[in-house]
Design an enzyme around this catalytic site. Structure first.
Site, short mmCIF file in Angstrom:
data_model
loop_
_atom_site.label_atom_id
_atom_site.label_comp_id
_atom_site.label_asym_id
_atom_site.label_seq_id
_atom_site.Cartn_x
_atom_site.Cartn_y
_atom_site.Cartn_z
N GLU A 165 -6.07 2.75 -6.23
CA GLU A 165 -5.60 2.41 -7.57
C GLU A 165 -6.81 2.17 -8.47
OE1 GLU A 165 -2.27 2.57 -8.13
OE2 GLU A 165 -2.28 3.24 -6.05
N LEU A 223 -15.48 -12.10 5.10
CA LEU A 223 -16.62 -11.44 4.46
C LEU A 223 -16.23 -10.03 4.03
CD1 LEU A 223 -19.35 -12.49 7.05
CD2 LEU A 223 -19.15 -13.36 4.69
N GLY A 275 -1.85 3.29 -1.21
CA GLY A 275 -1.38 2.77 -2.49
C GLY A 275 -0.14 1.93 -2.36
N THR A 276 0.76 2.32 -1.47
CA THR A 276 1.98 1.54 -1.23
C THR A 276 1.65 0.19 -0.62
OG1 THR A 276 3.25 3.58 -0.88
CG2 THR A 276 4.19 1.55 -0.02
N ILE A 277 0.72 0.18 0.34
CA ILE A 277 0.30 -1.08 0.96
C ILE A 277 -0.36 -1.97 -0.08
CG2 ILE A 277 -1.18 -2.12 2.72
CD1 ILE A 277 -0.99 0.56 4.24
N ASN A 278 -1.19 -1.36 -0.94
CA ASN A 278 -1.88 -2.13 -1.98
C ASN A 278 -0.90 -2.78 -2.93
OD1 ASN A 278 -3.00 -1.97 -5.01
ND2 ASN A 278 -4.69 -2.43 -3.64
#
Length: 299
Positions: free
Chosen positions: A271, A220, A68-71
Protein backbone atom coordinates in the site's frame (compact mmCIF):
# COMPACT_ATOMS: atom_id res chain seq x y z
CA UNK A 1 -17.44 -32.17 20.82
CA UNK A 2 -17.26 -28.88 22.69
CA UNK A 3 -18.75 -25.82 21.03
CA UNK A 4 -16.20 -24.00 18.89
CA UNK A 5 -15.89 -20.21 18.76
CA UNK A 6 -16.91 -18.39 15.59
CA UNK A 7 -14.41 -17.64 12.82
CA UNK A 8 -15.07 -14.86 10.31
CA UNK A 9 -13.20 -15.19 7.00
CA UNK A 10 -12.73 -11.81 5.31
CA UNK A 11 -12.09 -12.77 1.71
CA UNK A 12 -10.67 -10.53 -0.99
CA UNK A 13 -13.21 -10.38 -3.81
CA UNK A 14 -10.67 -11.79 -6.29
CA UNK A 15 -10.75 -15.10 -4.40
CA UNK A 16 -14.52 -15.46 -4.19
CA UNK A 17 -14.64 -18.11 -6.92
CA UNK A 18 -11.92 -20.33 -5.43
CA UNK A 19 -13.46 -23.81 -5.42
CA UNK A 20 -10.66 -25.34 -3.31
CA UNK A 21 -11.33 -22.73 -0.64
CA UNK A 22 -15.08 -23.41 -0.77
CA UNK A 23 -14.39 -27.13 -0.26
CA UNK A 24 -12.02 -26.37 2.63
CA UNK A 25 -14.57 -24.20 4.42
CA UNK A 26 -17.29 -26.82 4.00
CA UNK A 27 -14.97 -29.58 5.26
CA UNK A 28 -14.12 -27.67 8.43
CA UNK A 29 -17.75 -26.73 8.97
CA UNK A 30 -18.56 -30.45 8.80
CA UNK A 31 -16.03 -30.98 11.60
CA UNK A 32 -17.95 -28.57 13.79
CA UNK A 33 -16.12 -25.29 13.23
CA UNK A 34 -18.57 -22.40 12.78
CA UNK A 35 -17.22 -20.30 9.90
CA UNK A 36 -18.82 -17.27 8.27
CA UNK A 37 -17.50 -15.60 5.12
CA UNK A 38 -17.57 -11.97 4.05
CA UNK A 39 -16.27 -10.82 0.65
CA UNK A 40 -14.64 -7.41 0.16
CA UNK A 41 -15.51 -5.17 -2.75
CA UNK A 42 -13.84 -1.85 -1.95
CA UNK A 43 -11.51 -0.14 0.51
CA UNK A 44 -12.99 -0.04 3.99
CA UNK A 45 -14.89 -3.31 3.74
CA UNK A 46 -12.35 -5.16 5.91
CA UNK A 47 -12.77 -2.65 8.73
CA UNK A 48 -16.57 -2.86 8.51
CA UNK A 49 -16.50 -6.67 8.57
CA UNK A 50 -14.09 -6.60 11.50
CA UNK A 51 -16.57 -4.52 13.48
CA UNK A 52 -19.17 -7.17 12.67
CA UNK A 53 -16.78 -9.88 13.87
CA UNK A 54 -16.34 -8.06 17.18
CA UNK A 55 -20.11 -7.70 17.57
CA UNK A 56 -20.48 -11.44 16.91
CA UNK A 57 -17.68 -12.17 19.43
CA UNK A 58 -15.69 -14.03 16.82
CA UNK A 59 -12.51 -15.55 18.23
CA UNK A 60 -10.69 -15.37 14.91
CA UNK A 61 -10.73 -13.21 11.79
CA UNK A 62 -9.00 -14.70 8.77
CA UNK A 63 -7.45 -12.49 6.08
CA UNK A 64 -8.12 -14.34 2.83
CA UNK A 65 -6.00 -12.71 0.13
CA UNK A 66 -2.52 -11.31 -0.43
CA UNK A 67 -0.29 -8.97 1.55
CA UNK A 68 -2.60 -6.00 0.92
CA UNK A 69 -5.56 -7.85 2.44
CA UNK A 70 -3.52 -8.76 5.52
CA UNK A 71 -2.33 -5.16 5.80
CA UNK A 72 -5.84 -3.72 5.65
CA UNK A 73 -7.05 -6.07 8.35
CA UNK A 74 -4.00 -5.45 10.56
CA UNK A 75 -4.56 -1.68 10.26
CA UNK A 76 -8.12 -2.20 11.47
CA UNK A 77 -7.30 -4.74 14.21
CA UNK A 78 -4.85 -2.43 15.98
CA UNK A 79 -7.71 -0.01 16.71
CA UNK A 80 -9.81 -2.68 18.45
CA UNK A 81 -9.51 -2.86 22.25
CA UNK A 82 -7.28 -5.82 23.20
CA UNK A 83 -10.02 -7.31 25.38
CA UNK A 84 -12.32 -7.80 22.37
CA UNK A 85 -9.75 -8.07 19.56
CA UNK A 86 -9.97 -11.33 17.56
CA UNK A 87 -6.90 -13.40 16.71
CA UNK A 88 -5.58 -12.91 13.17
CA UNK A 89 -5.45 -15.91 10.84
CA UNK A 90 -3.95 -15.87 7.35
CA UNK A 91 -5.20 -17.59 4.22
CA UNK A 92 -2.75 -16.86 1.35
CA UNK A 93 -4.65 -16.23 -1.89
CA UNK A 94 -2.70 -13.35 -3.45
CA UNK A 95 -0.05 -13.18 -6.17
CA UNK A 96 3.11 -12.92 -4.10
CA UNK A 97 1.96 -13.78 -0.56
CA UNK A 98 5.29 -12.51 0.77
CA UNK A 99 4.35 -12.52 4.44
CA UNK A 100 2.61 -15.90 4.34
CA UNK A 101 5.50 -17.45 2.40
CA UNK A 102 8.20 -16.27 4.79
CA UNK A 103 6.03 -17.31 7.76
CA UNK A 104 5.69 -20.83 6.36
CA UNK A 105 1.90 -20.77 6.08
CA UNK A 106 0.67 -23.63 3.84
CA UNK A 107 -0.54 -22.83 0.32
CA UNK A 108 -3.21 -25.53 0.52
CA UNK A 109 -6.46 -23.76 1.52
CA UNK A 110 -7.63 -26.45 3.96
CA UNK A 111 -4.26 -26.69 5.72
CA UNK A 112 -3.99 -22.89 5.92
CA UNK A 113 -7.56 -22.50 7.18
CA UNK A 114 -7.08 -25.21 9.81
CA UNK A 115 -3.93 -23.42 11.01
CA UNK A 116 -5.76 -20.07 11.06
CA UNK A 117 -8.60 -21.46 13.19
CA UNK A 118 -6.94 -24.00 15.46
CA UNK A 119 -3.21 -23.25 15.31
CA UNK A 120 -0.94 -21.89 18.01
CA UNK A 121 -1.51 -18.25 18.95
CA UNK A 122 1.54 -16.00 19.24
CA UNK A 123 1.91 -12.28 19.80
CA UNK A 124 3.61 -10.50 16.90
CA UNK A 125 4.98 -7.02 16.37
CA UNK A 126 3.43 -4.38 14.14
CA UNK A 127 5.22 -1.39 12.60
CA UNK A 128 3.73 2.10 12.68
CA UNK A 129 4.54 4.83 10.15
CA UNK A 130 3.98 8.52 10.91
CA UNK A 131 1.63 7.64 13.79
CA UNK A 132 -1.32 6.55 11.66
CA UNK A 133 -0.29 3.89 9.13
CA UNK A 134 0.80 0.34 9.90
CA UNK A 135 2.48 -2.59 8.20
CA UNK A 136 2.84 -6.18 9.31
CA UNK A 137 5.47 -7.34 6.82
CA UNK A 138 7.69 -4.74 5.17
CA UNK A 139 8.00 -1.15 3.99
CA UNK A 140 9.98 -0.82 0.76
CA UNK A 141 11.18 2.34 -0.93
CA UNK A 142 13.09 3.20 -4.08
CA UNK A 143 13.37 1.10 -7.20
CA UNK A 144 11.69 -1.92 -5.60
CA UNK A 145 8.64 0.17 -4.72
CA UNK A 146 8.27 1.44 -8.26
CA UNK A 147 8.43 -2.09 -9.61
CA UNK A 148 5.81 -3.53 -7.24
CA UNK A 149 3.38 -0.66 -7.88
CA UNK A 150 3.85 -0.69 -11.67
CA UNK A 151 3.91 -4.43 -12.42
CA UNK A 152 0.92 -5.15 -14.70
CA UNK A 153 -1.90 -7.25 -13.25
CA UNK A 154 -1.83 -9.62 -16.22
CA UNK A 155 1.88 -10.31 -15.67
CA UNK A 156 1.27 -10.94 -11.96
CA UNK A 157 -1.59 -13.32 -12.74
CA UNK A 158 0.46 -15.25 -15.29
CA UNK A 159 3.76 -15.51 -13.46
CA UNK A 160 3.07 -14.90 -9.77
CA UNK A 161 5.82 -13.46 -7.58
CA UNK A 162 8.58 -13.75 -10.18
CA UNK A 163 6.65 -11.25 -12.31
CA UNK A 164 7.96 -8.40 -10.14
CA UNK A 165 11.54 -9.38 -10.89
CA UNK A 166 10.89 -9.79 -14.62
CA UNK A 167 9.15 -6.42 -14.78
CA UNK A 168 12.14 -4.95 -12.90
CA UNK A 169 14.48 -6.17 -15.62
CA UNK A 170 12.24 -4.53 -18.20
CA UNK A 171 12.42 -1.21 -16.34
CA UNK A 172 16.17 -0.99 -15.66
CA UNK A 173 16.27 2.11 -17.88
CA UNK A 174 14.26 3.99 -15.23
CA UNK A 175 16.77 3.25 -12.46
CA UNK A 176 17.10 6.28 -10.19
CA UNK A 177 18.41 6.56 -6.66
CA UNK A 178 16.61 8.45 -3.91
CA UNK A 179 18.74 10.91 -1.94
CA UNK A 180 17.85 10.56 1.74
CA UNK A 181 19.07 10.47 5.33
CA UNK A 182 18.23 7.62 7.69
CA UNK A 183 18.77 7.78 11.44
CA UNK A 184 17.94 5.72 14.52
CA UNK A 185 19.49 4.70 17.85
CA UNK A 186 23.27 4.60 17.24
CA UNK A 187 22.74 4.68 13.49
CA UNK A 188 23.16 7.48 10.94
CA UNK A 189 23.41 7.19 7.17
CA UNK A 190 22.89 9.53 4.25
CA UNK A 191 23.39 9.04 0.55
CA UNK A 192 21.67 7.79 -2.57
CA UNK A 193 19.58 4.66 -2.01
CA UNK A 194 18.40 2.53 -4.90
CA UNK A 195 16.18 0.47 -2.63
CA UNK A 196 15.24 0.54 1.06
CA UNK A 197 13.63 -2.25 3.03
CA UNK A 198 12.31 -1.86 6.57
CA UNK A 199 11.36 -5.35 7.62
CA UNK A 200 9.16 -6.76 10.32
CA UNK A 201 9.00 -9.74 7.96
CA UNK A 202 11.69 -10.87 5.53
CA UNK A 203 10.63 -10.50 1.92
CA UNK A 204 8.63 -8.28 -0.42
CA UNK A 205 8.06 -7.71 -4.10
CA UNK A 206 7.38 -11.33 -4.92
CA UNK A 207 10.25 -12.97 -3.07
CA UNK A 208 13.01 -10.35 -2.71
CA UNK A 209 14.47 -11.21 0.71
CA UNK A 210 15.64 -7.72 1.61
CA UNK A 211 15.65 -8.48 5.33
CA UNK A 212 16.52 -12.20 5.51
CA UNK A 213 17.08 -12.27 9.29
CA UNK A 214 14.05 -10.28 10.44
CA UNK A 215 11.87 -11.64 13.26
CA UNK A 216 8.30 -10.58 13.96
CA UNK A 217 8.38 -10.95 17.73
CA UNK A 218 11.74 -9.44 18.73
CA UNK A 219 10.57 -5.82 19.19
CA UNK A 220 12.91 -4.65 16.42
CA UNK A 221 12.87 -3.69 12.73
CA UNK A 222 15.49 -4.79 10.21
CA UNK A 223 16.76 -2.06 7.88
CA UNK A 224 18.40 -2.80 4.53
CA UNK A 225 19.72 -0.10 2.19
CA UNK A 226 20.84 -0.97 -1.34
CA UNK A 227 23.32 1.72 -2.42
CA UNK A 228 25.20 -0.18 -5.11
CA UNK A 229 24.93 0.48 -8.83
CA UNK A 230 24.97 -3.28 -9.23
CA UNK A 231 21.24 -3.53 -8.62
CA UNK A 232 20.73 -6.55 -10.88
CA UNK A 233 23.28 -8.67 -9.03
CA UNK A 234 21.93 -7.44 -5.70
CA UNK A 235 18.37 -8.45 -6.60
CA UNK A 236 19.53 -11.81 -7.89
CA UNK A 237 21.44 -12.32 -4.66
CA UNK A 238 18.37 -11.45 -2.58
CA UNK A 239 16.32 -14.00 -4.52
CA UNK A 240 18.81 -16.83 -4.16
CA UNK A 241 20.70 -16.36 -0.90
CA UNK A 242 20.25 -15.30 2.70
CA UNK A 243 23.95 -14.49 3.08
CA UNK A 244 24.79 -10.86 3.75
CA UNK A 245 25.36 -8.96 0.51
CA UNK A 246 28.24 -6.45 0.61
CA UNK A 247 26.15 -4.03 -1.46
CA UNK A 248 23.52 -3.77 1.29
CA UNK A 249 23.88 -1.67 4.47
CA UNK A 250 21.96 -3.18 7.38
CA UNK A 251 20.88 -2.27 10.90
CA UNK A 252 18.44 -3.56 13.52
CA UNK A 253 16.50 -0.80 15.25
CA UNK A 254 13.39 -0.21 17.38
CA UNK A 255 12.65 2.92 15.34
CA UNK A 256 14.10 4.98 12.52
CA UNK A 257 13.53 8.22 10.67
CA UNK A 258 13.88 8.68 6.92
CA UNK A 259 13.99 12.16 5.40
CA UNK A 260 14.50 13.28 1.82
CA UNK A 261 14.61 16.63 0.00
CA UNK A 262 12.34 15.10 -2.64
CA UNK A 263 9.11 13.15 -2.35
CA UNK A 264 9.60 9.42 -1.86
CA UNK A 265 7.06 6.61 -1.97
CA UNK A 266 7.12 3.64 0.38
CA UNK A 267 5.06 0.52 -0.07
CA UNK A 268 3.59 -0.62 3.23
CA UNK A 269 2.80 -4.28 2.47
CA UNK A 270 1.98 -3.09 -1.05
CA UNK A 271 0.00 0.00 0.00
CA UNK A 272 1.73 3.23 -1.15
CA UNK A 273 2.55 6.17 1.13
CA UNK A 274 4.31 9.25 -0.25
CA UNK A 275 6.09 12.07 1.56
CA UNK A 276 9.45 13.55 2.48
CA UNK A 277 9.65 12.31 6.09
CA UNK A 278 8.82 8.91 7.54
CA UNK A 279 9.04 7.95 11.20
CA UNK A 280 8.82 4.18 11.52
CA UNK A 281 8.60 2.44 14.88
CA UNK A 282 7.84 -1.05 16.10
CA UNK A 283 4.92 -1.86 18.42
CA UNK A 284 6.02 -5.02 20.24
CA UNK A 285 3.47 -7.82 20.63
CA UNK A 286 0.72 -5.70 19.08
CA UNK A 287 -1.42 -8.46 17.57
CA UNK A 288 -2.22 -12.10 18.27
CA UNK A 289 -1.72 -14.27 15.21
CA UNK A 290 -1.83 -17.99 14.43
CA UNK A 291 1.39 -19.21 12.83
CA UNK A 292 3.05 -22.58 12.15
CA UNK A 293 4.95 -24.23 15.05
CA UNK A 294 8.27 -24.01 13.22
CA UNK A 295 7.75 -20.48 11.85
CA UNK A 296 11.15 -19.02 10.96
CA UNK A 297 9.98 -15.49 11.73
CA UNK A 298 9.68 -16.22 15.45
CA UNK A 299 12.60 -15.80 17.83
Amino acid sequence: MEKQALTLVILNGKGAGNEALRAAINALRDEGYPIEVRVTWETGDSERYLQEAVALRAATVVAGGGDGTINELANALIHIAPSSRPVLGILPLGTANDFATSAGIPEDPQAALRLAIAGRTVNIDLARVNQDRYFINMATGGFGTRITTETPEKLKSALGGVSYFIHGLMRMDTLKADSCAISGPNFNWHGDALAIGVGNGRQAGGGQRLCPRALINDGLLDLSIVNSQELLSTLLHSLTSDEQNPNIITATLPWLKISSPNEMTFNLDGEPLSGTEFHIEVIPGALACRLPPQCELLS
